[in-house]
Design a protein around this motif. Structure first.
Motif, mmCIF file in Angstrom:
data_model
loop_
_atom_site.group_PDB
_atom_site.id
_atom_site.type_symbol
_atom_site.label_atom_id
_atom_site.label_comp_id
_atom_site.label_asym_id
_atom_site.label_seq_id
_atom_site.Cartn_x
_atom_site.Cartn_y
_atom_site.Cartn_z
ATOM 1 N N MET A 1 0.847 -1.197 0.000
ATOM 2 C CA MET A 1 0.000 0.000 0.000
ATOM 3 C C MET A 1 0.884 1.249 0.000
ATOM 4 O O MET A 1 1.864 1.327 0.726
ATOM 5 N N GLU A 2 0.517 2.219 -0.853
ATOM 6 C CA GLU A 2 1.245 3.495 -0.863
ATOM 7 C C GLU A 2 0.973 4.250 0.445
ATOM 8 O O GLU A 2 -0.092 4.117 1.043
ATOM 9 N N ALA A 3 1.940 5.071 0.848
ATOM 10 C CA ALA A 3 1.794 5.822 2.103
ATOM 11 C C ALA A 3 0.557 6.707 2.101
ATOM 12 O O ALA A 3 -0.146 6.827 3.113
ATOM 13 N N TRP A 4 0.245 7.302 0.936
ATOM 14 C CA TRP A 4 -0.898 8.221 0.883
ATOM 15 C C TRP A 4 -2.223 7.498 1.099
ATOM 16 O O TRP A 4 -3.195 8.093 1.554
ATOM 17 N N GLN A 5 -2.257 6.191 0.780
ATOM 18 C CA GLN A 5 -3.515 5.446 0.918
ATOM 19 C C GLN A 5 -3.901 5.237 2.380
ATOM 20 O O GLN A 5 -5.073 5.024 2.688
ATOM 21 N N SER A 6 -2.906 5.301 3.263
ATOM 22 C CA SER A 6 -3.215 5.117 4.687
ATOM 23 C C SER A 6 -3.224 6.447 5.443
ATOM 24 O O SER A 6 -3.403 6.463 6.659
ATOM 25 N N ARG A 7 -3.027 7.539 4.721
ATOM 26 C CA ARG A 7 -3.021 8.849 5.383
ATOM 27 C C ARG A 7 -4.420 9.174 5.896
ATOM 28 O O ARG A 7 -5.395 9.011 5.168
ATOM 29 N N ARG A 8 -4.484 9.617 7.131
ATOM 30 C CA ARG A 8 -5.792 9.854 7.765
ATOM 31 C C ARG A 8 -6.337 11.218 7.369
ATOM 32 O O ARG A 8 -5.745 12.249 7.658
ATOM 33 N N ILE A 9 -7.446 11.222 6.658
ATOM 34 C CA ILE A 9 -8.118 12.475 6.307
ATOM 35 C C ILE A 9 -9.565 12.365 6.788
ATOM 36 O O ILE A 9 -10.291 11.448 6.395
ATOM 37 N N ASP A 10 -9.952 13.252 7.680
ATOM 38 C CA ASP A 10 -11.287 13.182 8.275
ATOM 39 C C ASP A 10 -12.369 13.437 7.237
ATOM 40 O O ASP A 10 -12.173 14.196 6.276
ATOM 41 N N ASP A 11 -13.534 12.816 7.448
ATOM 42 C CA ASP A 11 -14.683 13.082 6.576
ATOM 43 C C ASP A 11 -15.083 14.556 6.699
ATOM 44 O O ASP A 11 -14.960 15.151 7.784
ATOM 45 N N PRO A 12 -15.586 15.132 5.622
ATOM 46 C CA PRO A 12 -15.974 16.544 5.674
ATOM 47 C C PRO A 12 -17.250 16.750 6.473
ATOM 48 O O PRO A 12 -18.086 15.846 6.577
ATOM 49 N N GLN A 13 -17.370 17.943 7.051
ATOM 50 C CA GLN A 13 -18.628 18.329 7.699
ATOM 51 C C GLN A 13 -19.603 18.793 6.615
ATOM 52 O O GLN A 13 -19.194 19.490 5.681
ATOM 53 N N PRO A 14 -20.893 18.439 6.728
ATOM 54 C CA PRO A 14 -21.853 18.912 5.722
ATOM 55 C C PRO A 14 -21.917 20.440 5.735
ATOM 56 O O PRO A 14 -21.943 21.058 6.802
ATOM 57 N N MET A 15 -21.925 21.040 4.551
ATOM 58 C CA MET A 15 -22.104 22.490 4.466
ATOM 59 C C MET A 15 -22.692 22.837 3.105
ATOM 60 O O MET A 15 -22.703 22.038 2.182
ATOM 61 N N GLY A 16 -23.220 24.055 3.012
ATOM 62 C CA GLY A 16 -23.817 24.495 1.759
ATOM 63 C C GLY A 16 -25.298 24.183 1.695
ATOM 64 O O GLY A 16 -25.819 23.370 2.461
ATOM 65 N N ASN A 144 -5.235 17.329 0.010
ATOM 66 C CA ASN A 144 -5.979 16.476 0.955
ATOM 67 C C ASN A 144 -7.313 16.050 0.345
ATOM 68 O O ASN A 144 -7.750 14.914 0.530
ATOM 69 N N ALA A 145 -7.942 16.969 -0.390
ATOM 70 C CA ALA A 145 -9.217 16.643 -1.039
ATOM 71 C C ALA A 145 -9.007 15.580 -2.123
ATOM 72 O O ALA A 145 -9.801 14.635 -2.247
ATOM 73 N N LEU A 146 -7.939 15.716 -2.907
ATOM 74 C CA LEU A 146 -7.650 14.712 -3.944
ATOM 75 C C LEU A 146 -7.401 13.348 -3.316
ATOM 76 O O LEU A 146 -7.955 12.330 -3.765
ATOM 77 N N LEU A 147 -6.588 13.312 -2.272
ATOM 78 C CA LEU A 147 -6.275 12.029 -1.625
ATOM 79 C C LEU A 147 -7.514 11.412 -0.989
ATOM 80 O O LEU A 147 -7.719 10.191 -1.040
ATOM 81 N N TYR A 148 -8.371 12.252 -0.424
ATOM 82 C CA TYR A 148 -9.622 11.767 0.178
ATOM 83 C C TYR A 148 -10.477 11.050 -0.878
ATOM 84 O O TYR A 148 -10.969 9.935 -0.652
ATOM 85 N N MET A 149 -10.653 11.701 -2.037
ATOM 86 C CA MET A 149 -11.489 11.102 -3.095
ATOM 87 C C MET A 149 -10.875 9.807 -3.619
ATOM 88 O O MET A 149 -11.587 8.820 -3.862
ATOM 89 N N LEU A 150 -9.554 9.799 -3.783
ATOM 90 C CA LEU A 150 -8.892 8.600 -4.312
ATOM 91 C C LEU A 150 -8.936 7.450 -3.306
ATOM 92 O O LEU A 150 -8.990 6.277 -3.696
ATOM 93 N N GLN A 151 -8.942 7.779 -1.989
ATOM 94 C CA GLN A 151 -9.107 6.730 -0.968
ATOM 95 C C GLN A 151 -10.536 6.180 -0.988
ATOM 96 O O GLN A 151 -10.757 4.979 -0.833
ATOM 97 N N LYS A 152 -11.496 7.086 -1.170
ATOM 98 C CA LYS A 152 -12.921 6.690 -1.157
ATOM 99 C C LYS A 152 -13.296 5.901 -2.417
ATOM 100 O O LYS A 152 -14.214 5.072 -2.396
ATOM 101 N N HIS A 153 -12.638 6.231 -3.539
ATOM 102 C CA HIS A 153 -13.006 5.638 -4.838
ATOM 103 C C HIS A 153 -11.758 5.081 -5.520
ATOM 104 O O HIS A 153 -11.280 5.626 -6.519
#
Length: 377
Positions: A1-16, A144-153
């Motif tokens: 596993m690449e290091a970025w795949q295990s990097r902890r990025i919290d889920d976003p708070q709902p807004m908008g 962080n947003a890019l890594l979050y999406m790539l971890q999720k999908h």
């Protein structure tokens, strides 16, 4: 596993103010922090070297005259916007396929991304994930947003979306950001940018190259889910945070964001055959990316002896923004009777800004910002 795949990025708070099914904002809510700066002070700060993403323009609710103009523009152009959205959606479907994540560039890209998502749902029963993330000229994209999406999908292809192109600055930032992701993480991303209108001739994923008014360019937060521009400042945004934005909940009664979407969506069935034919012709005969608009801007820079090219904002959308939130010096138009610039003439008159005809302009109009000194947004 690449290091970025295990990097902890919290889920976003709902807004908008959009329904959660339309978009997920990968932004940090900084609504409780005072960041708005008066127009003239902000202009001086930007041109003296303060980065535009470190403060926010003061936003005001649109006047009744201006809101009427927005509604009128929306009625006149809704079908045209729907067709352009349809063409872009068909290009994404054809080129990227079902394993695609839609990534809107906040703010102007967000309503367009929602429309593309809705089109693909309605016409092709494709339910693609859709996020809105921050990209900032001079600072890059929210990694962080890019890594979050790539971890999720895992394994998905990202499709970046914006409203329109001006001189292509954001396209350049996106290309640089994708290069950085490849170097830093070994992640290969497509840097193609999907837009409704590409008058700058700097992408091949567009609905039209005509420089017409996309109504969502008329308003600020009240047509973008009530979110501010994005903010990136070291004292507010930590290394594991998404870029920041404010949510102007107090304006919910004046919000046009969902009304804008619901005004365009009903035209999708009517335009979808033409959209498919146009998209197919673009796939068969790829449009040239000539950066013709940028050459126009360089000529204007020489003609008006402007030290900083960033003080020239080309296209209807950008000129609208100059008149709404910058200190304009003059407005250049291709011709005075261009139906796409009626609101520009109205705004210029209201602010006492001179308007000049600049024959042969690629764009319908350009806004020139009053020079104080130094860098600009």
């Amino acid at each position: 596993m690449e290091a970025w795949q295990s990097r902890r990025i919290d889920d976003p708070q709902p807004m908008g103010s959009y329904p959660p099914g339309d978009v997920t904002f990968l932004l940090k809510d900084i609504s409780n922090i005072k960041l708005e700066v008066a127009l003239d002070a902000r202009e001086r700060a930007i041109q003296s070297g303060t980065h535009y993403s470190e403060m926010l323009p003061q936003e005001h609710l649109p006047s009744s005259d201006y809101l009427n103009l927005y509604q009128e523009t929306l009625e006149l152009s809704a079908e045209k916007v729907a067709l352009s959205v349809g063409v872009v959606a068909e290009l994404i479907r054809t080129k990227k396929g079902p394993n695609t994540v839609l990534v809107s560039l906040a703010r102007a890209g967000t309503p367009i991304g929602i429309l593309i998502k809705r089109y693909l749902q309605e016409i092709h029963q494709m339910n693609l994930p859709h996020y809105s993330i921050s990209i900032i000229r001079g600072k890059g994209i929210d990694e962080n947003a890019l890594l979050y999406m790539l971890q999720k999908h895992p394994g998905a292809r990202l499709q970046f979306i914006d409203g329109w192109t001006g001189k292509g600055a954001i396209r350049n930032v996106l290309t640089q950001a994708c290069g950085k992701m490849a170097r830093d993480y070994g992640i290969i991303l497509d840097d193609d940018l999907a837009v409704v209108a590409d008058p700058g001739h700097c992408t091949d994923m567009f609905g039209t190259r005509e420089d017409f008014l996309i109504p969502s360019a008329c308003l600020n937060s009240t047509v973008s889910g009530l979110l501010s521009r994005t903010v990136l400042r070291d004292d507010l945004i930590g290394p594991h945070d998404f870029h920041g934005s404010k949510y102007y909940k107090e304006w919910l009664d004046h919000d046009q964001s969902n009304h804008f979407i619901e005004s365009i969506v009903p035209f999708f069935n009517k335009v979808n055959k033409e959209a498919q034919e146009m998209a197919q012709s673009f796939v068969t005969h790829p449009p040239e990316i000539s950066w013709h608009g940028l050459r126009d801007i360089q000529a204007i820079q020489t003609t008006y002896q402007m030290a900083d090219i960033n003080l020239i904002k080309p296209g209807v959308g950008e000129t609208t923004r100059v008149l709404l939130r910058r200190v304009p010096w003059r407005i250049l138009v291709d011709r005075m009777d261009n139906p796409h610039i009626r609101h520009i003439l109205l705004l210029a008159e209201a602010r006492g800004v001179p308007v000049e005809v600049y024959p042969g302009l690629t764009y319908s109009c350009c806004g020139l910002i009053q020079s104080v000194k130094g860098d600009a947004e």
